[in-house]
Design a protein around this motif. Structure first.
Motif, short mmCIF file in Angstrom:
data_model
loop_
_atom_site.label_atom_id
_atom_site.label_comp_id
_atom_site.label_asym_id
_atom_site.label_seq_id
_atom_site.Cartn_x
_atom_site.Cartn_y
_atom_site.Cartn_z
N ARG A 36 24.83 -6.33 45.96
CA ARG A 36 25.90 -6.84 45.13
C ARG A 36 26.10 -8.33 45.36
O ARG A 36 25.75 -8.86 46.41
CB ARG A 36 27.20 -6.08 45.40
CG ARG A 36 27.80 -6.30 46.79
CD ARG A 36 29.00 -5.38 46.99
NE ARG A 36 29.63 -5.60 48.28
CZ ARG A 36 30.64 -4.85 48.75
NH1 ARG A 36 31.11 -3.84 48.03
NH2 ARG A 36 31.15 -5.13 49.93
N GLN A 37 26.66 -8.96 44.36
CA GLN A 37 26.97 -10.38 44.47
C GLN A 37 28.34 -10.63 43.87
O GLN A 37 28.56 -10.43 42.67
CB GLN A 37 25.92 -11.23 43.75
CG GLN A 37 26.12 -12.72 43.97
CD GLN A 37 24.92 -13.53 43.53
OE1 GLN A 37 24.08 -13.08 42.75
NE2 GLN A 37 24.82 -14.75 44.03
N ALA A 38 29.26 -11.04 44.73
CA ALA A 38 30.61 -11.37 44.30
C ALA A 38 30.65 -12.81 43.80
O ALA A 38 29.80 -13.63 44.18
CB ALA A 38 31.58 -11.16 45.45
N GLY A 40 30.91 -16.54 43.55
CA GLY A 40 30.91 -17.60 44.55
C GLY A 40 30.30 -17.22 45.88
O GLY A 40 30.35 -18.00 46.83
N LYS A 41 29.72 -16.02 45.96
CA LYS A 41 29.12 -15.57 47.22
C LYS A 41 27.65 -15.25 47.03
O LYS A 41 27.17 -15.08 45.91
CB LYS A 41 29.87 -14.35 47.75
CG LYS A 41 31.31 -14.64 48.13
CD LYS A 41 31.94 -13.43 48.81
CE LYS A 41 33.35 -13.74 49.28
NZ LYS A 41 33.97 -12.57 49.98
N GLU A 42 26.95 -15.14 48.14
CA GLU A 42 25.55 -14.78 48.10
C GLU A 42 25.41 -13.28 47.89
O GLU A 42 26.31 -12.50 48.20
CB GLU A 42 24.85 -15.21 49.39
CG GLU A 42 24.79 -16.71 49.57
CD GLU A 42 23.97 -17.11 50.79
OE1 GLU A 42 23.70 -18.31 50.94
OE2 GLU A 42 23.60 -16.22 51.58
N ARG A 43 24.26 -12.90 47.40
CA ARG A 43 23.95 -11.48 47.25
C ARG A 43 23.92 -10.82 48.62
O ARG A 43 23.42 -11.40 49.59
CB ARG A 43 22.58 -11.32 46.57
CG ARG A 43 22.17 -9.90 46.31
CD ARG A 43 20.78 -9.89 45.70
NE ARG A 43 19.79 -10.38 46.65
CZ ARG A 43 18.56 -10.77 46.31
NH1 ARG A 43 18.19 -10.75 45.05
NH2 ARG A 43 17.72 -11.20 47.24
N GLU A 44 24.44 -9.60 48.68
CA GLU A 44 24.46 -8.89 49.96
C GLU A 44 23.97 -7.45 49.78
O GLU A 44 24.12 -6.84 48.72
CB GLU A 44 25.86 -8.89 50.58
CG GLU A 44 26.90 -8.15 49.78
CD GLU A 44 28.24 -8.07 50.50
OE1 GLU A 44 28.35 -8.57 51.64
OE2 GLU A 44 29.18 -7.50 49.92
N SER A 61 30.48 -2.64 55.64
CA SER A 61 31.65 -2.79 54.78
C SER A 61 31.85 -1.63 53.82
O SER A 61 32.95 -1.46 53.28
CB SER A 61 31.54 -4.10 53.99
OG SER A 61 30.37 -4.10 53.20
N GLU A 87 37.89 -6.24 47.27
CA GLU A 87 36.74 -6.99 47.78
C GLU A 87 35.40 -6.36 47.43
O GLU A 87 34.36 -6.94 47.71
CB GLU A 87 36.84 -7.18 49.30
CG GLU A 87 37.11 -5.91 50.08
CD GLU A 87 38.59 -5.73 50.40
OE1 GLU A 87 39.43 -5.97 49.50
OE2 GLU A 87 38.90 -5.32 51.55
N ALA A 90 32.19 -7.10 42.24
CA ALA A 90 30.91 -7.81 42.28
C ALA A 90 30.03 -7.31 41.14
O ALA A 90 30.33 -6.29 40.51
CB ALA A 90 30.20 -7.58 43.61
#
Length: 122
Positions: A36-38, A40-44, A61, A87, A90
């Protein structure tokens, strides 16, 4: 080709199930993963499952809240998401890896779906 579906808007504490249908690859010889990618964040990494579904791995998480599964007869992988939190919002991607070992590293996956948006409201 990987086609993800199940996008939606849910309230915190709710549930959602994502699906990913595969075509053009030997599905039962591919490890499958969800990332997933939220904004402004990197893919996780989120979760991964082995060829036959016997081995799974989850990001800390989501452990205990999300469940990855697969149906090789339908060339599909699923992500059941419960107790959703804001949170978790994403774009979720499914991915396929044409090797036997499950792994969290996105660069080790060969094919990616187009992504599906999950929004969790507080």
């Amino acid at each position: 080709q990987l086609q993800a579906s199940g996008r939606g808007l849910v309230q915190a504490g709710g549930s959602l199930r994502l699906s990913c249908a595969a075509s053009g690859l030997t599905f039962n010889k591919n490890v499958m993963g969800w990332f997933r990618q939220a904004p402004g964040k990197e893919r996780e990494f989120v979760a991964t499952i082995s060829w036959a579904g016997f081995n799974t791995d989850y990001a800390d998480s989501v452990k205990g809240r999300f469940t990855i599964s697969r149906d090789n007869a339908k060339n599909s992988v699923y992500l059941q998401m419960n107790s959703l939190k804001p949170e978790d919002t994403a774009v979720y991607y499914c991915a396929a890896r044409g090797r036997a070992s499950i792994i969290r590293l996105g660069s080790e996956y060969d094919y990616w779906g187009q992504g599906t948006l999950v929004t969790v409201s507080s």
